[in-house]
Scaffold this motif. Sequence first.
Motif, PDB file in Angstrom:
ATOM      1  N   ARG A 562       0.434  -0.852   0.110  1.00 40.30           N
ATOM      2  CA  ARG A 562       0.078   0.040   0.397  1.00 40.30           C
ATOM      3  C   ARG A 562       0.854   1.718  -0.032  1.00 40.30           C
ATOM      4  NH1 ARG A 562      -2.991  -1.178   4.676  1.00 40.30           N
ATOM      5  NH2 ARG A 562      -1.445   1.005   5.851  1.00 40.30           N
ATOM      6  N   PHE A 563       0.533   2.495  -0.916  1.00 42.37           N
ATOM      7  CA  PHE A 563       0.878   3.502  -1.061  1.00 42.37           C
ATOM      8  C   PHE A 563       0.021   4.383  -0.447  1.00 42.37           C
ATOM      9  CE2 PHE A 563       3.033   0.494  -3.365  1.00 42.37           C
ATOM     10  CZ  PHE A 563       4.663   0.547  -3.036  1.00 42.37           C
ATOM     11  N   GLN A 564       0.596   6.357   0.118  1.00 42.15           N
ATOM     12  CA  GLN A 564       0.172   7.125  -0.540  1.00 42.15           C
ATOM     13  C   GLN A 564       0.226   7.608  -1.890  1.00 42.15           C
ATOM     14  OE1 GLN A 564       0.605  11.609   0.912  1.00 42.15           O
ATOM     15  NE2 GLN A 564      -0.514  10.928   2.639  1.00 42.15           N
ATOM     16  N   PHE A 565      -0.626   7.458  -2.500  1.00 45.74           N
ATOM     17  CA  PHE A 565      -0.491   9.266  -3.447  1.00 45.74           C
ATOM     18  C   PHE A 565      -0.558  10.555  -2.954  1.00 45.74           C
ATOM     19  CE2 PHE A 565      -2.410   5.013  -6.991  1.00 45.74           C
ATOM     20  CZ  PHE A 565      -0.881   4.015  -6.473  1.00 45.74           C
ATOM     21  N   GLU A 566       0.049  10.732  -3.841  1.00 50.10           N
ATOM     22  CA  GLU A 566       0.685  12.229  -3.063  1.00 50.10           C
ATOM     23  C   GLU A 566      -1.099  12.867  -3.567  1.00 50.10           C
ATOM     24  OE1 GLU A 566       3.415  14.396  -3.803  1.00 50.10           O
ATOM     25  OE2 GLU A 566       5.894  13.008  -3.107  1.00 50.10           O
ATOM     26  N   ARG A 567      -2.155  13.552  -2.703  1.00 53.47           N
ATOM     27  CA  ARG A 567      -2.511  14.602  -3.032  1.00 53.47           C
ATOM     28  C   ARG A 567      -4.309  13.449  -2.936  1.00 53.47           C
ATOM     29  NH1 ARG A 567      -1.516  18.381  -7.551  1.00 53.47           N
ATOM     30  NH2 ARG A 567      -3.638  19.706  -7.054  1.00 53.47           N
ATOM     31  N   HIS A 568      -4.177  12.513  -3.356  1.00 52.74           N
ATOM     32  CA  HIS A 568      -5.405  11.591  -3.747  1.00 52.74           C
ATOM     33  C   HIS A 568      -6.406  10.978  -2.110  1.00 52.74           C
ATOM     34  CE1 HIS A 568      -5.424  12.674  -7.676  1.00 52.74           C
ATOM     35  NE2 HIS A 568      -4.248  12.699  -7.723  1.00 52.74           N
ATOM     36  N   GLY A 569      -4.715   9.867  -1.846  1.00 53.69           N
ATOM     37  CA  GLY A 569      -5.327   8.902  -0.575  1.00 53.69           C
ATOM     38  C   GLY A 569      -4.584   7.605  -0.683  1.00 53.69           C
ATOM     39  N   TYR A 570      -5.073   7.362  -0.272  1.00 59.98           N
ATOM     40  CA  TYR A 570      -4.250   5.546   0.240  1.00 59.98           C
ATOM     41  C   TYR A 570      -4.742   4.086  -0.951  1.00 59.98           C
ATOM     42  CZ  TYR A 570      -2.611   8.619   4.193  1.00 59.98           C
ATOM     43  OH  TYR A 570      -1.844   9.857   4.940  1.00 59.98           O
ATOM     44  N   SER A 578      -4.083  -8.077  -9.312  1.00 61.67           N
ATOM     45  CA  SER A 578      -2.789  -7.761  -9.556  1.00 61.67           C
ATOM     46  C   SER A 578      -2.065  -9.024 -10.754  1.00 61.67           C
ATOM     47  CB  SER A 578      -2.250  -7.540  -8.590  1.00 61.67           C
ATOM     48  OG  SER A 578      -2.573  -6.364  -7.831  1.00 61.67           O
ATOM     49  N   LYS A 579      -1.510  -8.936 -11.328  1.00 64.17           N
ATOM     50  CA  LYS A 579      -0.633  -9.190 -12.162  1.00 64.17           C
ATOM     51  C   LYS A 579       1.254  -8.991 -11.991  1.00 64.17           C
ATOM     52  CE  LYS A 579      -3.952 -11.453 -15.093  1.00 64.17           C
ATOM     53  NZ  LYS A 579      -4.783 -10.142 -15.147  1.00 64.17           N
ATOM     54  N   ASP A 580       1.888  -9.350 -12.161  1.00 66.10           N
ATOM     55  CA  ASP A 580       3.282  -9.439 -11.819  1.00 66.10           C
ATOM     56  C   ASP A 580       3.742  -8.225 -13.153  1.00 66.10           C
ATOM     57  OD1 ASP A 580       4.993 -10.177 -10.708  1.00 66.10           O
ATOM     58  OD2 ASP A 580       6.439 -11.947 -11.714  1.00 66.10           O
ATOM     59  N   GLY A 581       4.152  -6.515 -12.905  1.00 64.56           N
ATOM     60  CA  GLY A 581       4.344  -5.957 -13.026  1.00 64.56           C
ATOM     61  C   GLY A 581       3.040  -4.766 -13.521  1.00 64.56           C
ATOM     62  N   GLN A 582       2.111  -5.677 -13.108  1.00 64.77           N
ATOM     63  CA  GLN A 582       0.780  -4.959 -13.724  1.00 64.77           C
ATOM     64  C   GLN A 582      -0.635  -4.938 -12.503  1.00 64.77           C
ATOM     65  OE1 GLN A 582       0.798  -3.237 -16.323  1.00 64.77           O
ATOM     66  NE2 GLN A 582      -0.992  -1.953 -16.196  1.00 64.77           N
ATOM     67  N   PRO A 583       0.106  -4.113 -11.368  1.00 63.63           N
ATOM     68  CA  PRO A 583      -0.840  -3.926 -10.067  1.00 63.63           C
ATOM     69  C   PRO A 583      -2.245  -3.467 -10.663  1.00 63.63           C
ATOM     70  CG  PRO A 583       0.898  -2.947  -9.486  1.00 63.63           C
ATOM     71  CD  PRO A 583       1.064  -3.504 -11.002  1.00 63.63           C
ATOM     72  N   VAL A 584      -3.141  -4.050 -10.019  1.00 68.76           N
ATOM     73  CA  VAL A 584      -4.217  -3.234 -10.112  1.00 68.76           C
ATOM     74  C   VAL A 584      -4.231  -2.440  -8.707  1.00 68.76           C
ATOM     75  CG1 VAL A 584      -6.883  -3.004 -10.155  1.00 68.76           C
ATOM     76  CG2 VAL A 584      -5.580  -4.097 -11.903  1.00 68.76           C
ATOM     77  N   PHE A 585      -5.087  -0.789  -8.629  1.00 71.02           N
ATOM     78  CA  PHE A 585      -4.919  -0.266  -7.164  1.00 71.02           C
ATOM     79  C   PHE A 585      -6.666   0.007  -6.890  1.00 71.02           C
ATOM     80  CE2 PHE A 585      -0.382   0.218  -8.631  1.00 71.02           C
ATOM     81  CZ  PHE A 585       0.267   0.251  -7.582  1.00 71.02           C
ATOM     82  N   ASN A 586      -6.198  -0.521  -5.658  1.00 71.08           N
ATOM     83  CA  ASN A 586      -8.132   0.211  -4.915  1.00 71.08           C
ATOM     84  C   ASN A 586      -7.708   1.033  -4.042  1.00 71.08           C
ATOM     85  OD1 ASN A 586      -8.690  -2.402  -6.258  1.00 71.08           O
ATOM     86  ND2 ASN A 586      -8.363  -3.678  -4.038  1.00 71.08           N
ATOM     87  N   ARG A 587      -8.359   2.329  -4.330  1.00 76.31           N
ATOM     88  CA  ARG A 587      -7.868   3.402  -3.191  1.00 76.31           C
ATOM     89  C   ARG A 587      -8.217   2.541  -2.031  1.00 76.31           C
ATOM     90  NH1 ARG A 587     -10.925   8.931  -4.631  1.00 76.31           N
ATOM     91  NH2 ARG A 587     -12.700   7.818  -4.201  1.00 76.31           N
ATOM     92  N   ALA A 588      -8.253   2.918  -0.919  1.00 79.92           N
ATOM     93  CA  ALA A 588      -8.913   2.241   0.765  1.00 79.92           C
ATOM     94  C   ALA A 588      -9.112   3.770   0.745  1.00 79.92           C
ATOM     95  CB  ALA A 588      -7.871   2.075   1.564  1.00 79.92           C
ATOM     96  N   VAL A 589      -9.039   4.588   0.943  1.00 83.45           N
ATOM     97  CA  VAL A 589      -9.411   6.241   1.825  1.00 83.45           C
ATOM     98  C   VAL A 589      -8.442   7.315   1.020  1.00 83.45           C
ATOM     99  CG1 VAL A 589      -8.022   6.042   3.897  1.00 83.45           C
ATOM    100  CG2 VAL A 589     -10.322   6.498   3.671  1.00 83.45           C
TER     101      VAL A 589
END
Length: 599
Positions: A562-570, A578-589
């Motif tokens: 998990r990461f904070q995408f700056e200005r957007h959220g977590y 997610s696939k190797d080299g191509q993760p799909v991201f979910n916004r947690a909050v």
Amino acid sequence: MSSPNKPEVAPAANFIKNIVEADLAAGKHAQRHWSGQPGTAADQASGPLDPAKIRTRFPPEPNGYLHFGHAKSILLNFGLAQQYGGRCHLRFDDTNPEKEDQEYVDSIVDAVKWLGCSWESAGETNLYYASNYFDWMAAFAEYLISAGHAYVDSQSADEMRANRGTLTGAGKDSPFRTRSVEENMALFKRMQAGEFPDGAHILRAKIDMSAPNINLRDPAIYRIRHATHHNTGDKWCVYPMYTFAHPIEDALECITHSICTLEFEDQRPFYDWLLERLAEGGLLQRPLPQQIEFSRLNLTYVVLSKRKLIQLVDEKHVSGWDDPRLPTLVGARRRGYSAEGFRLFAERIGVSKHDSLIDYALFEDAMREVMNESDQRRIAVLDPVKLIIDNYPADQVEECFAPNHPLHPELGQRAVPFSRELWIEGEDFMEVPSKGYRRLFPDNMARLRYGYVVKCIGCDKDANGKITAVHCEYLPETKSGTPGADSVKVKGNLHWVSAAQSYAAEIRLYDRLFSVAAPGARREGDAPDLERNFLDDLNPNSRQSITAQLEPCLRDAKPEERFQFERHGYFVADRVDSKDGQPVFNRAVTLKDSWGKAG
Ligand code: ATP
Ligand code: MG
């Protein structure tokens, strides 16, 4: 966990801790023995003094997936054991043959572990199945018969209901209440031998048909049920009632504090009556477990009932038990919520006997606070618009440096490529700025975070007037981290990724599953006879999938990172898609609570 930017919120009160501390101070449980496994008074007496100062348990029925309410109970029970030198058992309350399933058992084990709780401690493995106690339960029922505390009733279900009485009126004794011990024993043996069909007889405790508490009016304790059990197969055709089984399970496991939700308060007198009778008969070790009730977790914008969750899944209103919008623990995990966040939330709401409805925003705040501390920063542009820096060399790529975590300089920084063509957020440019707008508009300057100050010089539009690119010029002496960085003061600060090195990825944005705080509840102004259905309150826009531009290193994100995408959220890399080299991201909050407020 605290962060320098947020005020500390003190943990809320937990009245159960006071009870435990008083018991410990009085040495109430200090003389208990523990043989190393569940058992009768005689079994336990053969063991040493229990090294565990207290024993608690989490006793789910494996008939569904765990939800946020269960998390409150799990963290409470395991938390008390950990805090006070005790043990917490995970016990599958699987005495009902019809509804239980291995799939649920596995998911419960996973969820409890995911929350960071362990039934393995100090060399003990306290994982139990109530169905392994059926022999004891049947023997205890026979003891009650022999002591005159139970009888076989042969009234029909209707007769029993009619004779039960009401809240204000006493019940009536069954004509079978005076059967002799011998007759009761013979009948109960024949019930066990499979001689009768379901419902023909039932074993009842003999207490008092005029007791003001209806639960003491000779409650049923064993019923005939010709059903195959997932653990014991066809060995039994009689099964204990929950209210008989549960206290016995607690006592066999030497539980000291049996914590449950408030709806069991009326059952406590029977809990105590039953265990007292069995202890009098020398079957159970004293002191007996104490039942303590607390108010269940209710949260706005979700439903926390297995029945409703099953309906949402079965009728395909969501993609499955692990749909990131569901308040299940598998859903929470997939959504990217953190176990640590659950812990902080649980501490903040405390434990009491008052029914309350907790605002979902409080839950999200706890998540944000934990994630702000724990998550590294990355850059993602969710609504990409091209930014062209006209005075930057077309073939040049340089490195800018972005800190991985502003609160933890020791986590270092990483290089992010900068070039003539970047992606910025669509909302970071306005051809005609609104009042107070500080980002890019013609002739205005803003900083490209970790890069340069740029001055906007215009934009390109297509035939429909849609903006296709924003143009600007950069000020070469203003690069972040160089002495000239502060030479030009600007108010706007934008994030960006370099178009040639960034990559497109799927991002899922989740919103609340229900659009009203109390799904299915009546509202002011409703006609008196109107009945609402919680399904009508589903939020039609609770899930959105977009294609974003991400900084190159996010390709390497592992599922559940998990990461904070700056200005957007977590955001978390989805653990399923997610696939190797191509993760799909979910916004947690999101970064801030923006629910119900304009973007
Ligand atoms: P539901 O009411 O959603 O069907 P349940 O109570 O039937 O849940 P169990 O498997 O019997 O589910 O619950 C296991 C434990 O979790 C019990 O001790 C119960 O008291 C507790 N629990 C269930 N729901 C909540 C809640 N909303 N808040 C706190 N504890 C809960
Ligand atoms: Mg239950």
